[in-house]
Design an enzyme around this catalytic site. Structure first.
Site, short mmCIF file in Angstrom:
data_model
loop_
_atom_site.label_atom_id
_atom_site.label_comp_id
_atom_site.label_asym_id
_atom_site.label_seq_id
_atom_site.Cartn_x
_atom_site.Cartn_y
_atom_site.Cartn_z
N GLY A 30 -65.29 -20.38 -101.26
CA GLY A 30 -63.88 -20.43 -100.93
C GLY A 30 -63.26 -19.08 -101.23
O GLY A 30 -63.97 -18.08 -101.43
N THR A 31 -61.94 -19.04 -101.29
CA THR A 31 -61.26 -17.78 -101.57
C THR A 31 -61.59 -17.25 -102.95
O THR A 31 -61.77 -16.05 -103.15
CB THR A 31 -59.73 -17.96 -101.43
N ALA A 33 -63.88 -19.11 -105.37
CA ALA A 33 -65.09 -19.63 -105.99
C ALA A 33 -66.25 -19.66 -105.01
O ALA A 33 -66.07 -19.69 -103.79
CB ALA A 33 -64.83 -21.04 -106.53
N ASP A 145 -54.09 -34.41 -102.43
CA ASP A 145 -54.65 -33.73 -101.25
C ASP A 145 -55.80 -34.54 -100.66
O ASP A 145 -56.85 -34.00 -100.31
CB ASP A 145 -55.13 -32.32 -101.61
N LYS A 147 -57.85 -36.29 -97.94
CA LYS A 147 -58.09 -36.08 -96.51
C LYS A 147 -59.60 -36.20 -96.28
O LYS A 147 -60.39 -36.09 -97.23
CB LYS A 147 -57.58 -34.70 -96.06
N ASN A 150 -62.08 -33.84 -97.92
CA ASN A 150 -62.31 -33.97 -99.37
C ASN A 150 -63.03 -35.27 -99.73
O ASN A 150 -63.05 -35.65 -100.89
CB ASN A 150 -60.99 -33.87 -100.12
N ASP A 163 -62.66 -32.33 -104.85
CA ASP A 163 -61.59 -31.31 -104.81
C ASP A 163 -60.28 -31.81 -105.42
O ASP A 163 -59.36 -32.25 -104.72
CB ASP A 163 -61.35 -30.83 -103.39
N THR A 185 -52.03 -31.10 -97.54
CA THR A 185 -52.36 -30.64 -96.20
C THR A 185 -51.36 -31.26 -95.22
O THR A 185 -51.18 -32.48 -95.23
CB THR A 185 -53.80 -31.04 -95.84
#
Length: 430
Positions: A30-31, A33, A145, A147, A150, A163, A185
């Protein structure tokens, strides 16, 4: 890896973390990790090892969020339908989360490949989802979150919630007993989360469960629009239609789950007692025949598409023009932490002619001029929203004063101050 915690790597062998985990190939990133496949040296068990660099999360102001994620996972990971956090390790520069390895991929990917689920298969997954969500709420943890992306599937087809990066505890409630952070989201967010008046975390999670159920039964999202603001209006009105192939019990449950009034929205206890969920259904994931191609395209963005790609592609968040003439408002996405955004706004106020004072609040800042203009002192309000862990949305609008003076302030001061932190990673933003 950027840091090798063992001299074994120098000999061409796999590095071993703290003498416990042999670290293998990278599974994803991810951004902030990266996730690696790792094997416990003593037991031989494989785990997913999430590696978080301390310098990056300190710089982004996200250390408290990481601590909250760890605490939430520790509190709820004993449930069979939640990804288990085995242990947390650390070196001087990194934090390591050893988590249960879930090999079946995302529920989202399975629906995207094969189409909607039959009701019996959907019932099995939804029963597991509600059981896990109910357990989280009983421990004072609210996911915020939920969805399909996840929701992971293990090798046996069982669902696992993952998550907890945007989760919150009951201890984080305001004095009014509600949460006030706008996060999640966009397509799965409950209407009351968008009102800025506070919301019940449990009720908001239930709404998200309703959207998930609709997606796995219909193969499409219930609330869709090219313009994010228009989509939010549909969410506020619960403006959706149930597909004709759904059973009456499934339709009734969806209407109760997607009730825009949180006070009358169905509770977990009532969900468990509902006629549709009470029917027998396998926990597996038998698929119906593929949904039509148009449905899948609407449900499934490209792999690299995230919430802010969607925002930037909608008319109300078009980054080709930072200023929206019709609404007199600026909206933009940024990777800059909230503290950095506020600093830029303060700098813009300090440079502006006539003098401006800045008042901070929990949602952002208010900039007010010291000089009286044509319609009194100019005031500009900036509100900051967390839409995803590494992304913020900033909304700037005139709060008082003359519109022409506001436009001049935006053009001369705000645009230059904010230009290099506005996210512009796609052609439309150039």
């Amino acid at each position: 890896m950027e840091e090798v915690p063992s001299p074994m790597a120098a000999r061409g062998e796999k590095p071993v973390l703290h003498g416990k985990y042999e670290i293998g190939r990278q599974l994803g990133h991810g951004t902030f990790a990266k996730v690696y496949l790792a094997r416990h040296v003593d037991t031989g068990e494989h785990v997913a090892l999430k590696v978080v660099p301390k310098d990056k999360i300190f710089k982004a102001g996200m250390m408290e969020q990481v601590k909250r994620e760890i605490s939430a996972m520790k509190a709820v990971s004993s449930h069979p339908n939640i990804v288990e956090l085995r242990e947390v390790l650390a070196t001087k520069s990194k934090i390591y989360l050893a988590m249960e390895l879930v090999r079946g991929g995302e529920l989202f990917s399975k629906i995207s490949r094969h189409g909607r689920l039959r009701e019996d298969a959907a019932r099995g997954y939804f029963r597991q989802l509600i059981s896990a969500v109910d357990f989280c709420h009983s421990r004072g943890v609210f996911h915020r979150d939920l969805k399909p992306e996840n929701l992971l599937l293990d090798e046996g087809g069982s669902l696992k919630i993952a998550d907890f990066g945007l989760s919150a505890f009951a201890s984080h409630l305001h004095a009014d007993g509600l949460f006030h952070t706008t996060c999640g989201t966009p397509a799965y967010v409950a209407p009351e989360v968008l009102t800025k008046k506070g919301y019940d975390g449990a009720k908001a999670d239930i709404w998200s469960c309703g959207v998930i159920l609709y997606v796995i039964l219909a193969g499409v999202l219930p609330f869709q629009d090219d313009n994010l603001a228009a989509m939010y209006k549909k969410i506020a009105r619960a403006d959706f239609r149930c597909p004709p192939w759904l059973s009456p019990d499934a339709r009734r449950l969806l209407v109760r789950l997607l009730d825009p009034n949180p006070g009358s929205r169905i509770s977990v206890q009532r969900i468990l007692q509902s006629g549709w969920l009470a029917r027998p259904g396998p926990p597996g994931a038998a698929m119906a025949r593929s949904t039509s191609a148009p449905e899948l395209r609407r449900l499934s963005p490209p792999e690299q598409l995230n919430a802010f790609h969607i925002i930037s592609l909608s008319r109300g968040f078009d980054l080709r023009g930072l200023f929206e003439e019709e609404k007199g408002m600026m909206r933009f996405a940024t990777r800059e932490p909230a503290s950095g955004v506020i600093s830029r706004l303060e700098e813009a106020a300090a440079r502006a002619a006539g003098g401006f004072c800045v008042e901070k609040s929990e949602r952002g800042v208010r900039i007010e001029g010291q000089r009286r203009g044509r319609k009194g002192p100019l005031a500009v309000a900036a509100e900051i929203y967390a839409v995803a862990p590494e992304w913020l949305m900033v909304e700037v609008k005139k709060d008082a004063g003359d519109t022409l003076e506001y436009r001049s302030f935006c053009s001369d001061e705000l645009r230059p101050a904010l230009k290099d932190i506005v996210w512009a990673d796609h052609p439309a933003a150039a």
